[in-house]
Design a protein around this motif. Structure first.
Motif, PDB file in Angstrom:
ATOM      1  N   ARG A   1       8.483  22.127 -34.227  1.00  0.00           N
ATOM      2  CA  ARG A   1       8.218  21.593 -35.561  1.00  0.00           C
ATOM      3  C   ARG A   1       9.038  20.329 -35.745  1.00  0.00           C
ATOM      4  O   ARG A   1      10.160  20.248 -35.263  1.00  0.00           O
ATOM      5  CB  ARG A   1       8.603  22.634 -36.613  1.00  0.00           C
ATOM      6  N   GLU A   2       8.463  19.350 -36.451  1.00  0.00           N
ATOM      7  CA  GLU A   2       9.164  18.102 -36.735  1.00  0.00           C
ATOM      8  C   GLU A   2       9.416  17.984 -38.227  1.00  0.00           C
ATOM      9  O   GLU A   2       8.532  18.294 -39.028  1.00  0.00           O
ATOM     10  CB  GLU A   2       8.334  16.905 -36.271  1.00  0.00           C
ATOM     11  N   VAL A   3      10.625  17.553 -38.582  1.00  0.00           N
ATOM     12  CA  VAL A   3      10.959  17.331 -39.988  1.00  0.00           C
ATOM     13  C   VAL A   3      11.715  16.011 -40.108  1.00  0.00           C
ATOM     14  O   VAL A   3      12.368  15.565 -39.176  1.00  0.00           O
ATOM     15  CB  VAL A   3      11.802  18.473 -40.603  1.00  0.00           C
TER      16      VAL A   3
ATOM     17  N   ASP B   1      12.606  19.363 -34.169  1.00  0.00           N
ATOM     18  CA  ASP B   1      12.934  17.947 -33.980  1.00  0.00           C
ATOM     19  C   ASP B   1      13.203  17.344 -35.340  1.00  0.00           C
ATOM     20  O   ASP B   1      12.336  17.399 -36.236  1.00  0.00           O
ATOM     21  CB  ASP B   1      11.778  17.215 -33.301  1.00  0.00           C
ATOM     22  N   VAL B   2      14.392  16.797 -35.541  1.00  0.00           N
ATOM     23  CA  VAL B   2      14.812  16.291 -36.846  1.00  0.00           C
ATOM     24  C   VAL B   2      15.087  14.791 -36.750  1.00  0.00           C
ATOM     25  O   VAL B   2      15.827  14.339 -35.886  1.00  0.00           O
ATOM     26  CB  VAL B   2      16.086  17.009 -37.333  1.00  0.00           C
TER      27      VAL B   2
ATOM     28  N   ARG C   1      18.233  10.925 -34.498  1.00  0.00           N
ATOM     29  CA  ARG C   1      17.221  11.910 -34.101  1.00  0.00           C
ATOM     30  C   ARG C   1      17.913  13.005 -33.298  1.00  0.00           C
ATOM     31  O   ARG C   1      18.612  12.717 -32.327  1.00  0.00           O
ATOM     32  CB  ARG C   1      16.134  11.263 -33.262  1.00  0.00           C
ATOM     33  N   ALA C   2      17.686  14.235 -33.705  1.00  0.00           N
ATOM     34  CA  ALA C   2      18.286  15.371 -33.011  1.00  0.00           C
ATOM     35  C   ALA C   2      17.220  16.412 -32.717  1.00  0.00           C
ATOM     36  O   ALA C   2      16.242  16.545 -33.451  1.00  0.00           O
ATOM     37  CB  ALA C   2      19.400  15.986 -33.855  1.00  0.00           C
ATOM     38  N   ARG C   3      17.413  17.140 -31.658  1.00  0.00           N
ATOM     39  CA  ARG C   3      16.550  18.271 -31.316  1.00  0.00           C
ATOM     40  C   ARG C   3      17.416  19.520 -31.353  1.00  0.00           C
ATOM     41  O   ARG C   3      18.481  19.574 -30.720  1.00  0.00           O
ATOM     42  CB  ARG C   3      15.933  18.086 -29.944  1.00  0.00           C
ATOM     43  N   ILE C   4      16.951  20.523 -32.104  1.00  0.00           N
ATOM     44  CA  ILE C   4      17.684  21.785 -32.209  1.00  0.00           C
ATOM     45  C   ILE C   4      16.840  22.857 -31.527  1.00  0.00           C
ATOM     46  O   ILE C   4      15.705  23.112 -31.928  1.00  0.00           O
ATOM     47  CB  ILE C   4      17.949  22.170 -33.673  1.00  0.00           C
TER      48      ILE C   4
END
Length: 105
Positions: A4-6, A101-102, A77-80
């Motif tokens: 999911r992207e936010v 993905d933030v 941009r960070a990916r958790i």
């Protein structure tokens, strides 16, 4: 695995709800990659107390929803990657995974 992207503003928050399997020994863990300073992740400690269900341990095999708060800190941009694992078995594959993905701007 769901991805999911936010998009968040600095100081903004996103609430993520994941189904837990704590009664089966699984816990959600997370790892932040990319611009790790762009976000902060924490399990919402207030959520269990706010639930309408009576307090107590889950029944064997019962699922329990977990709530995580992702906050934007600085632009980036960070990916958790969330992984549902059983800590006593570190070599065992994750039962479930979720990627968030933030983008903070």
């Amino acid at each position: 695995m769901e991805v999911r992207e936010v998009v968040l503003a600095p100081g903004g928050a996103y609430e993520l709800r994941l189904t837990g399997r704590g009664a089966r020994g699984y816990v959600w863990t997370w790892r932040v990659t990319g611009d790790a300073d762009a976000v902060a992740v924490a399990e919402d400690p207030a959520e269990p107390a706010a639930a309408a269900e009576p307090p107590g341990a889950p029944l064997p095999g019962e699922t329990v929803e977990r709530v995580y708060l992702v906050r934007g800190r600085v632009a980036g941009r960070a990916r958790i990657r969330f992984a549902q694992v059983r800590p006593p078995y570190p070599d065992e594959a994750a039962y479930d995974e979720f990627v968030l993905d933030v983008t903070v701007r």
